[in-house]
Scaffold this active site. Structure first.
Site, PDB file in Angstrom:
ATOM      1  N   ASP A 140       2.387 -11.333 -10.801  1.00  0.00           N
ATOM      2  CA  ASP A 140       3.101  -9.938 -10.919  1.00  0.00           C
ATOM      3  C   ASP A 140       4.534 -10.033 -10.704  1.00  0.00           C
ATOM      4  OD1 ASP A 140       0.109  -9.303 -10.297  1.00  0.00           O
ATOM      5  OD2 ASP A 140       1.105  -7.132 -10.744  1.00  0.00           O
ATOM      6  N   LYS A 143      -2.712 -11.092  -8.005  1.00  0.00           N
ATOM      7  CA  LYS A 143      -3.748 -10.297  -7.145  1.00  0.00           C
ATOM      8  C   LYS A 143      -4.173 -11.049  -5.963  1.00  0.00           C
ATOM      9  CE  LYS A 143      -5.053  -7.120  -8.125  1.00  0.00           C
ATOM     10  NZ  LYS A 143      -4.547  -5.700  -7.405  1.00  0.00           N
TER      11      LYS A 143
END
Ligand code: MRU
Length: 343
Positions: free
Chosen positions: A233, A244
Site C-alpha cells: 500500500d 495488509k
C-alpha cells in the site's frame, strides 16, 4: 486476465462490489465523487492501485459537476471534494498520487475539463495494467522452477487496474511453468485471500490451497514454500513496506526459515516523501470487523478489539522489491532513490 474491477461506462464509473465476491459479481454505477469516496471507504473497491484508479475517475466526476455549476471557478470549488476524496483511506499512497496527477492535469485545461480528465484517468488505468504485466515478467524471473509460493491478502486484478502485482508475478510464473503450488492465506478479517485471491486464481485455472494465517510459519517450517510474494500500500524511501496486517509476521518468519520475501508494487506506490515506515499512517478500522463475522457477532460479549489493518515490514526483511522500473534487491535508501530517478 479475467476480471476488470473498474471501468468507465455510460458517463459514469462502474465498480465490481468486492464485498459480495465470490458469491455474487455485481457492478455498482457511480456518478458522484461523494459516492466514489464512500465506495473506497466501505471497501467496495480496495487494493492500493485500484483505489488510485478509482480516485482518478472520482476526480473526473467531481470536475464534471463543478464545471456544470460554476464554469468560471470550478478549479476553486472542486478543492473540498478532492480533500474529501483524499481522506477516504489513509495508508494507500496511490490515492493521493492519483489525485495529484489529476490535479496537475487540470491545471492547464481551458474550457470543459471532461475530455482531458477522462483521458488522464484512462491513461492511469492503462499504465497500471502495463506496469503489472512488466512486474509480472520481472518478478517471475526471480523465481526458481519448482517453487511454491505463498501470497497474502489480494494483490491481484481486483486490487489493481488488472492482472495484479503479487498475483501478476504468480500468474507469469505459473505461465512459465515454474510454480509447484500456490498458497493463499485467508487474510482475516475481510478474508481477501479466501474470497478474492482464491476466486481470481481459480477463474484463471490456477489451483490454490488456502491456509489459516496461523499456519504460515508451520508451512515454511515444513519446507513447503520457497517464496512469499505480496503487494504493498505504500513503500517508504528506505524500502520499508506497508501492506495488509499480517505481512510483517510473514516476513519475520520467512527470514527465520530461509524463505525468500518479494514485494511487488508499481512506482505509484512508492512514497519518497516518507523517510521510513515509521511515518506511514496505519489505518485502524472498527472493532466490529473482528468481533463479528458478517452480521453475526462471534466474539464473547464485552470483548474489545484492536484492528490495525496494515503493518510495516522493515526493508531489512525484504529480499526484493519489484516495480515496473526494475528489481531492487535488498532495498535501502540509495537503491530506492536510484530506481525512482527513472520515473
Ligand atoms: O484493505 P485492502 O484490502 O485495501 O488492503 C489491500 C492490500 O493490503 C494489498 O495487499 C495492497 O493494497 C496491494 S494491492 C496490489
Amino acid at each position: 486476465m479475467s476480471v476488470i474491477p473498474i471501468r468507465w461506462h455510460d458517463g459514469g464509473l462502474k465498480l465490481i462490489d468486492q464485498r459480495l465476491l465470490p458469491g455474487e459479481s455485481t457492478e455498482i454505477h457511480y456518478d458522484s465523487v461523494a459516492a466514489v469516496a464512500d465506495a473506497i471507504r466501505d471497501m467496495v473497491v480496495r487494493g492500493a492501485p485500484a483505489i488510485g484508479i478509482t480516485a482518478a475517475f472520482g476526480v473526473v466526476l467531481a470536475a464534471r459537476a463543478h464545471y456544470a455549476e460554476n464554469p468560471d471557478n470550478w478549479r476553486e470549488s472542486i478543492k473540498d471534494d478532492l480533500t474529501m476524496l483524499a481522506g477516504a483511506r489513509p495508508t494507500a499512497i496511490n490515492l493521493l498520487w492519483a489525485i495529484e496527477r489529476m490535479r496537475n492535469c487540470f491545471a492547464d485545461i481551458e474550457g470543459d475539463p471532461l475530455e482531458s480528465l477522462l483521458a488522464e484517468a484512462k491513461a492511469i488505468h492503462a499504465e497500471d495494467i502495463a506496469a503489472n504485466q512488466r512486474m509480472g515478467e520481472l518478478g517471475a524471473g526471480l523465481i526458481e522452477s519448482g517453487s511454491s509460493i505463498l501470497t497474502h491478502c489480494n494483490a491481484g486484478a481486483l486490487a489493481t487496474g488488472g492482472y495484479g502485482t503479487a498475483l501478476g508475478v504468480i500468474r507469469s510464473a505459473v505461465m512459465a511453468g515454474k510454480v509447484e503450488q500456490v498458497f493463499a492465506d485467508e487474510t482475516r478479517p475481510w478474508l481477501q485471500g479466501a474470497r478474492l485471491t482464491a476466486w481470481e486464481l481459480l477463474q484463471d485455472g490456477i489451483p490454490v490451497s488456502l491456509i489459516a494465517e496461523g499456519a504460515a510459519s508451520w508451512l515454511m517450517h515444513q519446507g513447503k514454500v520457497q517464496w512469499i510474494v505480496v503487494g504493498s500500500d505504500r513503500i517508504a524511501a528506505n524500502g520499508d513496506v506497508a501492506n495488509k496486517i499480517g505481512t510483517y509476521q510473514l516476513a519475520v518468519s520467512a527470514r527465520h526459515h530461509g524463505v525468500k520475501f518479494m514485494v511487488v508494487a508499481p512506482t505509484s506506490t512508492v512514497d519518497m516523501q516518507v523517510a521510513s515506515g515509521a511515518e506511514i499512517p496505519i489505518e485502524t478500522r472498527t472493532a466490529d470487523e473482528l468481533l463479528k463475522c458478517g452480521d453475526k457477532t462471534v466474539a464473547a460479549a464485552g470483548a474489545s478489539a484492536w484492528n490495525p489493518v496494515f503493518d510495516v515490514t522493515p526493508a531489512a526483511l525484504v529480499d526484493a522489491i519489484v516495480t515496473e522500473q526494475g528489481v531492487v534487491e535488498k532495498p535501502d535508501r540509495e537503491k530506492m532513490l536510484a530506481m525512482m530517478q527513472n520515473v
